[in-house]
Design a protein around this motif. Structure first.
Motif, mmCIF file in Angstrom:
data_model
loop_
_atom_site.group_PDB
_atom_site.id
_atom_site.type_symbol
_atom_site.label_atom_id
_atom_site.label_comp_id
_atom_site.label_asym_id
_atom_site.label_seq_id
_atom_site.Cartn_x
_atom_site.Cartn_y
_atom_site.Cartn_z
ATOM 1 N N ALA A 1 -11.305 -0.529 -38.123
ATOM 2 C CA ALA A 1 -10.826 -1.640 -37.294
ATOM 3 C C ALA A 1 -9.349 -1.480 -36.950
ATOM 4 N N SER A 2 -8.517 -1.163 -37.939
ATOM 5 C CA SER A 2 -7.073 -1.066 -37.656
ATOM 6 C C SER A 2 -6.755 0.148 -36.782
ATOM 7 N N LYS A 3 -7.528 1.220 -36.906
ATOM 8 C CA LYS A 3 -7.332 2.371 -36.020
ATOM 9 C C LYS A 3 -7.652 1.977 -34.576
ATOM 10 N N GLN A 4 -8.718 1.243 -34.377
ATOM 11 C CA GLN A 4 -9.073 0.797 -33.027
ATOM 12 C C GLN A 4 -8.036 -0.176 -32.475
ATOM 13 N N MET A 5 -7.463 -0.995 -33.359
ATOM 14 C CA MET A 5 -6.400 -1.898 -32.921
ATOM 15 C C MET A 5 -5.181 -1.099 -32.460
ATOM 16 N N CYS A 6 -4.873 -0.003 -33.156
ATOM 17 C CA CYS A 6 -3.775 0.870 -32.743
ATOM 18 C C CYS A 6 -4.042 1.462 -31.363
ATOM 19 N N LEU A 7 -5.257 1.933 -31.151
ATOM 20 C CA LEU A 7 -5.619 2.498 -29.847
ATOM 21 C C LEU A 7 -5.527 1.447 -28.743
ATOM 22 N N PHE A 8 -5.956 0.230 -29.049
ATOM 23 C CA PHE A 8 -5.870 -0.885 -28.105
ATOM 24 C C PHE A 8 -4.404 -1.173 -27.771
ATOM 25 N N ALA A 9 -3.553 -1.219 -28.793
ATOM 26 C CA ALA A 9 -2.128 -1.476 -28.582
ATOM 27 C C ALA A 9 -1.486 -0.363 -27.765
ATOM 28 N N ALA A 10 -1.863 0.878 -28.039
ATOM 29 C CA ALA A 10 -1.323 2.001 -27.266
ATOM 30 C C ALA A 10 -1.729 1.882 -25.802
ATOM 31 N N SER A 11 -2.924 1.393 -25.563
ATOM 32 C CA SER A 11 -3.380 1.186 -24.194
ATOM 33 C C SER A 11 -2.549 0.121 -23.492
ATOM 34 N N LEU A 12 -2.221 -0.951 -24.207
ATOM 35 C CA LEU A 12 -1.383 -2.000 -23.631
ATOM 36 C C LEU A 12 0.033 -1.483 -23.370
ATOM 37 N N PHE A 13 0.514 -0.616 -24.256
ATOM 38 C CA PHE A 13 1.879 -0.115 -24.175
ATOM 39 C C PHE A 13 2.049 0.950 -23.093
ATOM 40 N N ASN A 14 1.157 1.930 -23.079
ATOM 41 C CA ASN A 14 1.377 3.061 -22.176
ATOM 42 C C ASN A 14 0.160 3.460 -21.348
ATOM 43 N N GLY A 15 -0.849 2.606 -21.309
ATOM 44 C CA GLY A 15 -2.024 2.911 -20.502
ATOM 45 C C GLY A 15 -2.937 3.952 -21.113
ATOM 46 N N HIS A 16 -2.737 4.280 -22.382
ATOM 47 C CA HIS A 16 -3.603 5.241 -23.068
ATOM 48 C C HIS A 16 -5.048 4.772 -22.928
ATOM 49 N N PRO A 17 -5.950 5.644 -22.463
ATOM 50 C CA PRO A 17 -7.344 5.213 -22.298
ATOM 51 C C PRO A 17 -7.965 4.802 -23.631
ATOM 52 N N VAL A 18 -8.726 3.734 -23.598
ATOM 53 C CA VAL A 18 -9.387 3.246 -24.800
ATOM 54 C C VAL A 18 -10.789 2.760 -24.412
ATOM 55 N N GLN A 19 -11.727 3.022 -25.288
ATOM 56 C CA GLN A 19 -13.091 2.550 -25.070
ATOM 57 C C GLN A 19 -13.216 1.157 -25.669
ATOM 58 N N LEU A 20 -13.320 0.167 -24.816
ATOM 59 C CA LEU A 20 -13.388 -1.201 -25.292
ATOM 60 C C LEU A 20 -14.595 -1.435 -26.183
ATOM 61 N N THR A 21 -15.698 -0.754 -25.929
ATOM 62 C CA THR A 21 -16.874 -0.911 -26.790
ATOM 63 C C THR A 21 -16.589 -0.395 -28.198
#
Length: 135
Positions: free
Chosen positions: A73-93
């Protein structure tokens, strides 16, 4: 503004005071990085460059979020935050499939609201951002 406990709130305001961000991308990613399950993984010995955010301090040398203390969960939250910060692609599912706590989902919603505080239909009282974070 929603926080998953007092430690999350203290961590967030500590980072906001330290880095003095004035843009919504940095503030939203910092908000996620301040969550206690992620904050404990931040490497304070790494230098935070001008184009970085505390969420990037958790990345390993390969650019992955592989810190042993991060859960699925926390790894996915990091990926989500990176997406908000720099547009890093993230799979919402993947994010929603791993973030299986109501409180953690509220953290993700709050991060989204921080990115557009005046335009968000999600901006109910519980998620109304603290105006003091926008310098």
């Amino acid at each position: 503004m929603y926080f998953d406990g007092d430690t999350h709130r203290r961590n967030f305001y500590s980072l906001v005071r330290l880095y003095r961000y004035n843009d919504v991308q940095n503030l939203s990613a910092t908000y996620v990085a301040a969550h206690p399950t992620i904050f404990k993984c931040i490497d304070n010995d790494k230098e935070l460059g001008g184009n970085n955010n505390p969420i990037t301090l958790i990345k390993d040398s390969n650019g992955d979020y592989s810190h042993p203390a991060l859960t699925g969960a926390s790894k996915q939250m990091c990926l989500f935050a990176a997406s908000l910060f720099n547009g890093h692609p993230v799979q919402l599912t993947d994010v929603l499939g791993n973030v299986n706590s109501h409180k953690l989902l509220q953290v993700l919603i709050q991060a989204l609201v921080i990115t557009s505080p005046t335009d968000s239909e999600l901006c109910s009282e519980i998620f109304k951002p603290d105006p003091n974070i926008y310098y």
